[in-house]
Design a protein around this motif. Structure first.
Motif, PDB file in Angstrom:
ATOM      1  N   ASP A  45       0.725  -1.212  -0.134  1.00 13.95           N
ATOM      2  CA  ASP A  45       0.113  -0.144  -0.034  1.00 13.95           C
ATOM      3  C   ASP A  45       0.697   1.425   0.138  1.00 13.95           C
ATOM      4  N   ASN A  46       0.477   2.199   0.351  1.00 11.76           N
ATOM      5  CA  ASN A  46       1.025   3.762   0.359  1.00 11.76           C
ATOM      6  C   ASN A  46       2.091   3.953   1.759  1.00 11.76           C
ATOM      7  N   THR A  47       2.285   2.853   2.566  1.00 15.66           N
ATOM      8  CA  THR A  47       2.996   3.228   3.663  1.00 15.66           C
ATOM      9  C   THR A  47       4.510   2.519   3.517  1.00 15.66           C
ATOM     10  N   GLY A  48       5.018   3.027   2.330  1.00 17.58           N
ATOM     11  CA  GLY A  48       6.375   2.683   2.453  1.00 17.58           C
ATOM     12  C   GLY A  48       6.918   1.376   1.860  1.00 17.58           C
ATOM     13  N   GLY A  49       5.811   0.733   1.243  1.00 17.83           N
ATOM     14  CA  GLY A  49       6.025  -0.707   0.569  1.00 17.83           C
ATOM     15  C   GLY A  49       5.392  -1.750   1.841  1.00 17.83           C
ATOM     16  N   LEU A  50       5.270  -1.373   2.733  1.00 12.97           N
ATOM     17  CA  LEU A  50       4.530  -2.401   3.683  1.00 12.97           C
ATOM     18  C   LEU A  50       3.425  -3.155   3.087  1.00 12.97           C
ATOM     19  N   LEU A  61      -0.512  -4.845  11.539  1.00 17.64           N
ATOM     20  CA  LEU A  61       0.225  -5.528  12.668  1.00 17.64           C
ATOM     21  C   LEU A  61       0.809  -4.467  13.377  1.00 17.64           C
ATOM     22  N   ARG A  62       1.472  -3.586  12.778  1.00 13.82           N
ATOM     23  CA  ARG A  62       2.072  -2.340  13.451  1.00 13.82           C
ATOM     24  C   ARG A  62       1.344  -1.662  14.260  1.00 13.82           C
ATOM     25  N   ALA A  63       0.093  -1.147  13.506  1.00  7.96           N
ATOM     26  CA  ALA A  63      -0.736  -0.254  14.451  1.00  7.96           C
ATOM     27  C   ALA A  63      -1.317  -1.231  15.608  1.00  7.96           C
ATOM     28  N   SER A  68       1.519  -1.413  18.097  1.00  5.79           N
ATOM     29  CA  SER A  68       1.308  -0.007  18.667  1.00  5.79           C
ATOM     30  C   SER A  68       0.320   0.272  19.829  1.00  5.79           C
ATOM     31  N   GLY A  69      -0.868  -0.324  19.612  1.00  6.40           N
ATOM     32  CA  GLY A  69      -1.932  -0.393  20.725  1.00  6.40           C
ATOM     33  C   GLY A  69      -1.603  -1.351  22.003  1.00  6.40           C
ATOM     34  N   TRP A  70      -1.003  -2.179  21.384  1.00  7.25           N
ATOM     35  CA  TRP A  70      -0.467  -3.382  22.584  1.00  7.25           C
ATOM     36  C   TRP A  70       0.454  -2.648  23.625  1.00  7.25           C
ATOM     37  N   TYR A  71       1.343  -2.050  22.819  1.00  2.99           N
ATOM     38  CA  TYR A  71       2.445  -1.396  23.496  1.00  2.99           C
ATOM     39  C   TYR A  71       2.075  -0.253  24.412  1.00  2.99           C
ATOM     40  N   ASP A  72       1.005   0.706  23.805  1.00  2.00           N
ATOM     41  CA  ASP A  72       0.473   1.896  24.844  1.00  2.00           C
ATOM     42  C   ASP A  72      -0.392   1.065  25.997  1.00  2.00           C
ATOM     43  N   HIS A  73      -1.062   0.046  25.604  1.00  2.00           N
ATOM     44  CA  HIS A  73      -2.012  -0.643  26.751  1.00  2.00           C
ATOM     45  C   HIS A  73      -0.811  -1.130  27.648  1.00  2.00           C
ATOM     46  N   ALA A  74       0.136  -1.911  27.281  1.00  2.00           N
ATOM     47  CA  ALA A  74       1.151  -2.267  28.299  1.00  2.00           C
ATOM     48  C   ALA A  74       1.514  -1.387  29.310  1.00  2.00           C
ATOM     49  N   VAL A  75       2.102  -0.369  28.588  1.00  2.00           N
ATOM     50  CA  VAL A  75       2.845   0.842  29.373  1.00  2.00           C
ATOM     51  C   VAL A  75       1.801   1.411  30.406  1.00  2.00           C
ATOM     52  N   SER A  76       0.658   1.964  29.777  1.00  2.00           N
ATOM     53  CA  SER A  76      -0.442   2.389  30.556  1.00  2.00           C
ATOM     54  C   SER A  76      -0.812   1.566  31.820  1.00  2.00           C
ATOM     55  N   LEU A 114      -7.063 -11.484  18.636  1.00  2.00           N
ATOM     56  CA  LEU A 114      -7.222 -10.985  19.820  1.00  2.00           C
ATOM     57  C   LEU A 114      -7.094  -9.359  19.759  1.00  2.00           C
ATOM     58  N   ALA A 115      -7.648  -8.567  20.451  1.00  2.00           N
ATOM     59  CA  ALA A 115      -7.590  -7.119  20.772  1.00  2.00           C
ATOM     60  C   ALA A 115      -6.241  -7.070  21.515  1.00  2.00           C
ATOM     61  N   PRO A 116      -5.628  -5.772  21.215  1.00  2.00           N
ATOM     62  CA  PRO A 116      -4.403  -5.433  21.938  1.00  2.00           C
ATOM     63  C   PRO A 116      -4.370  -5.557  23.286  1.00  2.00           C
ATOM     64  N   ALA A 117      -5.447  -5.177  23.954  1.00  2.00           N
ATOM     65  CA  ALA A 117      -5.586  -5.366  25.465  1.00  2.00           C
ATOM     66  C   ALA A 117      -5.654  -6.776  25.858  1.00  2.00           C
ATOM     67  N   ASP A 118      -6.393  -7.547  25.165  1.00  2.00           N
ATOM     68  CA  ASP A 118      -6.411  -9.125  25.240  1.00  2.00           C
ATOM     69  C   ASP A 118      -5.003  -9.681  25.573  1.00  2.00           C
ATOM     70  N   ALA A 119      -4.355  -9.202  24.433  1.00  2.00           N
ATOM     71  CA  ALA A 119      -2.787  -9.525  24.275  1.00  2.00           C
ATOM     72  C   ALA A 119      -2.065  -9.316  25.298  1.00  2.00           C
ATOM     73  N   VAL A 120      -2.244  -8.130  26.012  1.00  2.00           N
ATOM     74  CA  VAL A 120      -1.289  -7.541  27.092  1.00  2.00           C
ATOM     75  C   VAL A 120      -1.588  -8.698  28.329  1.00  2.00           C
TER      76      VAL A 120
END
Length: 69
Positions: free
Chosen positions: A4-9, A16-18, A21-29, A55-61
């Motif tokens: 797509d238009n995201t640098g060839g990803l 997955l990156r998004a 990022s949600g997983w990371y933010d939730h784990a930090v919070s 799984l939702a990012p929060a569930d993965a945390v």
């Protein structure tokens, strides 16, 4: 997978990156991790598996840091 238009990803990689990022933010919070956090390969693969099954990012945390009974 098509790029797509995201640098060839691919769409999968972009989503997955998004999601991670949600997983990371939730784990930090919740205080499970603190920046800077370096994700090891084994945990990254585990997280990608959780993403792939929907799984939702929060569930993965909870799955990564939760207490095993």
């Amino acid at each position: 997978m098509t790029a797509d238009n995201t640098g060839g990803l691919s769409r999968h990689e972009t989503e997955l990156r998004a999601w991670m990022s949600g997983w990371y933010d939730h784990a930090v919070s919740l205080g499970f991790i603190r920046p800077p956090f370096i994700l090891d390969d084994a945990t990254a693969l585990r997280l990608e598996g959780y993403f792939n099954v929907g799984l939702a990012p929060a569930d993965a945390v909870s799955a990564i840091f939760g207490v095993v009974h």
